[in-house]
Write a protein that holds these residues in place. Structure first.
Motif, PDB file in Angstrom:
ATOM      1  N   GLY A 253       0.708  -0.975  -0.154  1.00  0.00           N
ATOM      2  CA  GLY A 253      -0.015   0.512   0.247  1.00  0.00           C
ATOM      3  C   GLY A 253       0.348   1.667   0.216  1.00  0.00           C
ATOM      4  N   GLY A 254       1.984   1.208  -0.367  1.00  0.00           N
ATOM      5  CA  GLY A 254       2.664   1.841  -0.387  1.00  0.00           C
ATOM      6  C   GLY A 254       3.906   2.082   0.995  1.00  0.00           C
ATOM      7  N   PHE A 255       4.270   1.531   2.160  1.00  0.00           N
ATOM      8  CA  PHE A 255       4.474   1.732   3.549  1.00  0.00           C
ATOM      9  C   PHE A 255       5.883   1.850   3.530  1.00  0.00           C
ATOM     10  N   SER A 256       6.551   1.423   2.459  1.00  0.00           N
ATOM     11  CA  SER A 256       7.657   0.900   2.284  1.00  0.00           C
ATOM     12  C   SER A 256       8.606   2.501   1.853  1.00  0.00           C
ATOM     13  N   SER A 257       7.512   3.205   1.301  1.00  0.00           N
ATOM     14  CA  SER A 257       7.908   4.797   0.333  1.00  0.00           C
ATOM     15  C   SER A 257       7.416   5.378   1.170  1.00  0.00           C
ATOM     16  N   MET A 258       7.462   5.678   2.511  1.00  0.00           N
ATOM     17  CA  MET A 258       6.516   6.648   3.420  1.00  0.00           C
ATOM     18  C   MET A 258       7.736   6.675   4.375  1.00  0.00           C
ATOM     19  N   GLY A 259       7.516   8.207   5.134  1.00  0.00           N
ATOM     20  CA  GLY A 259       8.180   8.081   6.291  1.00  0.00           C
ATOM     21  C   GLY A 259       7.142   9.011   7.166  1.00  0.00           C
ATOM     22  N   MET A 260       6.402   9.997   7.308  1.00  0.00           N
ATOM     23  CA  MET A 260       4.737   9.679   8.083  1.00  0.00           C
ATOM     24  C   MET A 260       4.042   9.967   7.262  1.00  0.00           C
ATOM     25  N   SER A 261       2.873   9.514   7.064  1.00  0.00           N
ATOM     26  CA  SER A 261       1.582  10.049   7.175  1.00  0.00           C
ATOM     27  C   SER A 261       0.799  11.355   8.134  1.00  0.00           C
ATOM     28  N   LEU A 262      -0.130  11.431   7.410  1.00  0.00           N
ATOM     29  CA  LEU A 262      -0.620  12.368   8.699  1.00  0.00           C
ATOM     30  C   LEU A 262      -2.208  11.847   9.156  1.00  0.00           C
ATOM     31  N   ARG A 263      -2.364  10.572   8.361  1.00  0.00           N
ATOM     32  CA  ARG A 263      -2.992  10.096  10.052  1.00  0.00           C
ATOM     33  C   ARG A 263      -1.721   9.691  10.826  1.00  0.00           C
ATOM     34  N   ALA A 264      -0.891   9.113  10.731  1.00  0.00           N
ATOM     35  CA  ALA A 264       0.632   8.549  11.730  1.00  0.00           C
ATOM     36  C   ALA A 264       0.807   9.873  12.713  1.00  0.00           C
ATOM     37  N   MET A 265       0.686  11.039  11.539  1.00  0.00           N
ATOM     38  CA  MET A 265       1.424  12.125  12.257  1.00  0.00           C
ATOM     39  C   MET A 265      -0.433  12.384  13.519  1.00  0.00           C
ATOM     40  N   ASN A 266      -1.270  12.531  13.029  1.00  0.00           N
ATOM     41  CA  ASN A 266      -2.271  12.818  14.049  1.00  0.00           C
ATOM     42  C   ASN A 266      -2.322  11.953  14.850  1.00  0.00           C
ATOM     43  N   GLN A 267      -1.920  10.317  14.519  1.00  0.00           N
ATOM     44  CA  GLN A 267      -2.882   9.940  16.623  1.00  0.00           C
ATOM     45  C   GLN A 267      -1.342  10.344  16.531  1.00  0.00           C
TER      46      GLN A 267
END
Length: 285
Positions: A253-267
């Motif tokens: 789902g794109g996880f391997s290219s991510m640093g920080m997502s908005l949903r994770a930052m909000n959590q």
């Protein structure tokens, strides 16, 4: 809806245990797409799981084998070629187990006998499988071999333990053997790095539910489930990927290219919000 992507092809699926297994879903999808297959797992797994049910459903013979045994693998490939009526077009390696994880041994307190078993079952079995197949010339030209892996081969994940070492070795074997098998027999070898998935083996990873939730929040497309992984495997078995080899293909789902997502930052921000304790004192984080 089926597309006959594997019409007339022959395959071997290693590692199906029960309906939670990715290998189980790959087997179902492969047959739906026109393939004929054999199924293989250890004698103990056959007793613990429900593979006989899948065998009857798909009309797929089961060949009991320990994937760490060269002798057993020789039997699997020889019998599969005989039962299916020709060389094998695709193979799935969906095998992984860590005694250290099961025994709750932390990475800085490994039992080295258990570590050897982890590597032998989860990675070296892949090399043995490929070596046996090549020596028997059991895989057809442009055949496809896929092994399932996880991003912990490249990044550190709490609780994944020595399985991370095994997955790193597994991916290395795909590259090293992929060169030789591709050059000499036009056989392609790839690994698929799947999202955390609640299989029987996956549930043994510490805090698996939290890991899945984190990955889902980080991934722009969300976690890929077992059914979606089966679809991807079928594509890799098909003729549409005849020139793809020696790759580690992320299906997350794109996880391997991510640093920080908005949903994770909000959590994260929510968890760090200040609050009052029972004495009226403001607590941060």
């Amino acid at each position: 809806m089926t597309h006959n992507l594997l019409k007339g092809k022959r395959g071997i699926i290693f590692g199906a245990l029960n309906e939670e297994s990715i290998a189980w879903k790959v087997a179902v999808k492969a047959v739906e797409e026109g393939a004929s297959i054999t199924l293989s797992n250890t004698a103990m797994a056959l007793r613990m799981g429900t593979l006989d049910q899948l065998s009857k459903q798909l009309n797929a013979p089961v060949i009991a084998a320990d994937a760490t045994s060269v002798e057993d693998l020789v039997k699997v490939f020889a019998e599969s070629v005989q039962l299916l009526g020709g060389k094998i077009d695709f193979v799935l390696h969906s095998i992984g187990m860590s005694p250290n994880v099961r025994k709750h041994r932390t990475y800085d307190d490994l039992d080295y006998n258990y570590l050897q078993k982890t590597l032998d079952i989860s990675a070296i079995s892949f090399h043995k499988m490929l070596q046996v197949a090549k020596k028997q010339d059991a895989i057809a030209e442009y055949g496809s071999v896929v092994a399932l892996t996880y991003v912990a081969a490249q990044r550190t994940f709490f609780g994944y333990n020595d399985m991370a070492d095994a997955k790193s070795m597994l991916e290395s074997i795909a590259r090293s053997f992929g060169y030789i098998y591709g050059r000499e027999k036009n056989v392609r070898i790839n690994t698929i790095s799947q999202s955390p998935t609640p299989t029987t083996a996956g549930k043994g990873i510490k805090d698996m539910d939290n890991l899945m939730d984190f990955a889902n929040k980080m991934s722009p497309l969300g976690n890929a489930d077992a059914e979606e992984c089966a679809n991807y495997c079928v594509m890799m078995f098909s003729d549409f990927t005849r020139k793809v080899t020696m790759q580690n293909l992320y299906h997350d789902g794109g996880f391997s290219s991510m640093g920080m997502s908005l949903r994770a930052m909000n959590q994260y921000a929510k968890d760090l919000a200040p609050y009052e304790d029972e004495n009226g004192k403001i607590i941060y984080g």
